[in-house]
Each structure stands twice: as structure tokens, then as C-alpha cells.
Design a protein around this motif. Structure first.
Motif, short mmCIF file in Angstrom:
data_model
loop_
_atom_site.label_atom_id
_atom_site.label_comp_id
_atom_site.label_asym_id
_atom_site.label_seq_id
_atom_site.Cartn_x
_atom_site.Cartn_y
_atom_site.Cartn_z
N LEU A 100 1.35 9.52 7.51
CA LEU A 100 0.15 8.84 8.00
C LEU A 100 -0.43 8.06 6.85
O LEU A 100 -0.48 8.57 5.72
CB LEU A 100 -0.86 9.86 8.54
N VAL A 101 -0.89 6.83 7.10
CA VAL A 101 -1.58 6.06 6.07
C VAL A 101 -2.87 5.52 6.67
O VAL A 101 -2.90 5.04 7.81
CB VAL A 101 -0.70 4.89 5.54
N ALA A 125 0.81 -1.21 0.00
CA ALA A 125 0.00 0.00 0.00
C ALA A 125 0.84 1.26 0.00
O ALA A 125 0.56 2.22 -0.72
CB ALA A 125 -0.94 0.00 1.21
N ALA A 126 1.88 1.29 0.83
CA ALA A 126 2.69 2.50 0.96
C ALA A 126 3.93 2.19 1.79
O ALA A 126 4.05 1.13 2.39
CB ALA A 126 1.87 3.61 1.63
N THR A 127 4.82 3.14 1.80
CA THR A 127 5.95 3.14 2.74
C THR A 127 5.82 4.41 3.57
O THR A 127 5.74 5.51 3.01
CB THR A 127 7.30 3.12 2.01
N SER A 133 -0.27 23.20 -1.93
CA SER A 133 0.51 22.43 -0.98
C SER A 133 -0.38 21.45 -0.22
O SER A 133 0.02 20.34 0.12
CB SER A 133 1.22 23.35 0.01
N GLU A 134 -1.65 21.88 0.04
CA GLU A 134 -2.57 21.00 0.76
C GLU A 134 -3.04 19.87 -0.13
O GLU A 134 -3.25 18.75 0.31
CB GLU A 134 -3.76 21.81 1.28
N GLN A 135 -3.22 20.16 -1.43
CA GLN A 135 -3.62 19.11 -2.36
C GLN A 135 -2.55 18.03 -2.43
O GLN A 135 -2.84 16.85 -2.52
CB GLN A 135 -3.86 19.70 -3.75
N ARG A 136 -1.29 18.42 -2.41
CA ARG A 136 -0.19 17.45 -2.52
C ARG A 136 0.01 16.67 -1.23
O ARG A 136 0.66 15.64 -1.23
CB ARG A 136 1.11 18.17 -2.89
N ALA A 137 -0.53 17.14 -0.12
CA ALA A 137 -0.28 16.50 1.17
C ALA A 137 -0.94 15.14 1.27
O ALA A 137 -0.46 14.27 1.99
CB ALA A 137 -0.77 17.40 2.30
N VAL A 138 -2.06 14.92 0.58
CA VAL A 138 -2.79 13.67 0.65
C VAL A 138 -2.75 12.99 -0.72
O VAL A 138 -3.14 13.57 -1.72
CB VAL A 138 -4.25 13.90 1.09
N GLU A 139 -2.30 11.74 -0.70
CA GLU A 139 -2.15 10.97 -1.94
C GLU A 139 -3.08 9.76 -1.91
O GLU A 139 -3.09 9.00 -0.93
CB GLU A 139 -0.70 10.51 -2.08
N ALA A 140 -3.88 9.58 -2.96
CA ALA A 140 -4.75 8.42 -3.06
C ALA A 140 -3.93 7.18 -3.39
O ALA A 140 -3.05 7.22 -4.26
CB ALA A 140 -5.82 8.65 -4.12
N LEU A 160 -2.52 8.36 1.75
CA LEU A 160 -1.24 8.62 2.39
C LEU A 160 -1.09 10.12 2.60
O LEU A 160 -1.31 10.91 1.69
CB LEU A 160 -0.09 8.11 1.51
N VAL A 161 -0.76 10.50 3.82
CA VAL A 161 -0.53 11.91 4.16
C VAL A 161 0.95 12.09 4.48
O VAL A 161 1.49 11.36 5.32
CB VAL A 161 -1.37 12.34 5.38
#
Length: 256
Positions: free
Chosen positions: A212-213, A47-49, A188-195, A202-203
């Protein structure tokens, strides 16, 4: 001598079987209640690192139920969560989600139901010999009432893993990105959270190098399990749904 945990915290045979098998694609976890077929692990997704620079792991939800939060604003200013007493080496860790498929009846038709059956944060690539429920900071095994599973109660909303030292910043970034406002969020806020491909998010807070995930959890107590090596070291942190209920009606009986 192999690790042996405190009997008040160690997983029972059924939960142990589940935790050992749910991250193995192809494993048949057990029969579906009232239907012909099995709950089968079909996929394991990286899912993520996530980065945990403080070595302090927080578990909970970044977005609690509005009704619950309104009555506990002072107690839960940054969501419902707890910090694990177990410390981990500061670093970046792989997060994996296990997915199952099971027959499900809806309006008289049988279809396949896909579900997230568990999420694990991998601390070291060593075999896990046993599992125990994690305690939070300030909790003692002697104070855990018999039959009570320590954890954080989640009324609704996603669960998450996050760096506990930066929990407030990370959860505020998550909530701000989800606020419905007339104004367009700052870039910057849009880039903070990744689907993420598995439906989680992922934040990242690059100012401190912490993440944070989100993870899929059931409503109720979010129990966190620690996988122990033969030497007693923590190899994995896992959150999983109720072992007796998956996809609402899929009752599972993990096989040895």
C-alpha cells in the motif's frame, strides 16, 4: 482505429490537458489567481514501487475521519475505499508524484507554495491518448448519474493505492503503526511502514507480497482516472486534485 471512450466517463478538454501535462516537469499549467505568476510543474518523483499480486487495485484512504468512521463502522471496517472494476496484470508497478510550485500570498508576503499535483501508478510504458473516470466493482456506466464523478468520498486523511485483495491487512498495518500507545510497537510493525522522501508512506506485507502507498488528495470525492493507449489498454491510473483549485488559491487553466 484509435481508442474512443464512453462520453459519460471520458475527461473533458480541460481535465485532459491537465492530466497530459502535469507529469511533465517544466510545464506551466496556468496563471495563479489574483497573483502574478504561474503554477509550474517543477519535479517528478519516483515515490515507490508497489506489488499488486492479485491484479485488483483498491483506491481510498487507510485512515478515515474518526467521526465519519464511528457512524459507518460496519460499512467501512477498513477505511473508506473502493475496488476498481478495471483489472491489471499481477505485478509490481512504479508510483510517481508530480510536484508544482506557485506564488502564494501569506500575511502580505509572497512565497512559493509547493504542492503535489497528481499521483500516477504506471501500468505500461506506452503513450496515453485519452483519459476516463474509473468505475468501481459492481458499477455500470449506465447507472452513473449525469454530472456525478464516480469515486470514493474522503472526509479527511491520506489517499492510497493498495492491493484490494489484501486491503484489510495493509490498512490495519498502517493504522497500527500510527496508533498512539504507551507501548513501543513491535519491531515487525515498525518495519511494516516506510517513510518516503515525498512525505507519503509505503506499507509492505511480505507474507503475501502485497503493498500500500499513500497519496496526496483533496478532501471530497477521490476521482480515479485511467489513461488509455490507442488500443484501449490501461497505461496509467491517476488521482489528482480538483483541476480548478491548487494550493487553495491557485486557479489553473491548463494549456493545450
Amino acid at each position: 482505429m484509435a481508442w474512443t471512450g464512453d462520453p459519460r466517463l471520458t475527461a473533458g478538454p480541460r481535465m485532459t490537458a491537465y492530466l497530459h501535462s502535469v507529469f511533465v516537469p517544466g510545464t506551466r499549467l496556468g496563471p495563479v489567481y489574483d497573483l502574478s505568476g504561474d503554477v509550474t510543474v517543477t519535479e517528478l518523483i519516483h515515490a515507490a514501487t508497489i506489488r499488486i499480486p492479485s491484479g485488483r487495485l483498491g483506491v481510498g484512504t487507510p485512515r478515515p475521519d474518526d467521526t465519519f468512521a464511528a457512524g459507518h463502522a460496519e460499512e467501512w471496517p477498513d477505511g473508506e475505499w473502493w475496488e476498481l472494476a478495471e483489472r491489471i496484470p499481477p505485478g509490481a508497478y512504479r508510483v510517481e508524484t508530480a510536484w508544482t510550485s506557485a506564488p502564494f500570498e501569506y500575511q502580505g508576503k509572497i512565497t512559493d507554495m509547493r504542492d503535489c499535483a497528481g499521483t500516477r501508478l504506471i501500468l505500461r510504458d506506452e503513450p496515453v491518448v485519452g483519459w476516463e473516470m474509473a468505475l468501481g466493482v459492481g458499477e455500470r456506466v449506465e447507472d452513473v448519474p449525469e454530472g456525478l464523478e464516480p469515486g470514493v468520498y474522503i472526509e479527511t486523511g491520506p489517499g492510497c493505492f493498495a492491493d484490494a485483495a489484501h486491503w484489510g491487512t495493509l490498512t490495519r498495518l498502517f493504522r497500527k503503526a500510527h496508533e498512539e500507545t504507551a507501548d513501543r510497537p513491535a519491531e515487525s510493525e515498525q518495519r511494516a511502514v516506510e517513510a518516503l522522501p515525498d512525505g507519503n508512506e509505503l506499507v509492505r506485507d511480505n507474507t503475501v507480497g502485497a503493498d500500500l502507498v499513500t497519496v496526496a488528495v483533496d478532501d471530497g470525492t477521490m476521482v480515479t482516472w485511467l489513461g488509455r493507449t490507442a488500443e484501449g489498454e490501461s497505461a496509467a491510473v491517476v488521482v489528482a486534485p480538483d483541476v480548478m483549485m491548487l494550493s487553495g488559491r491557485a486557479r489553473i487553466e491548463p494549456r493545450d
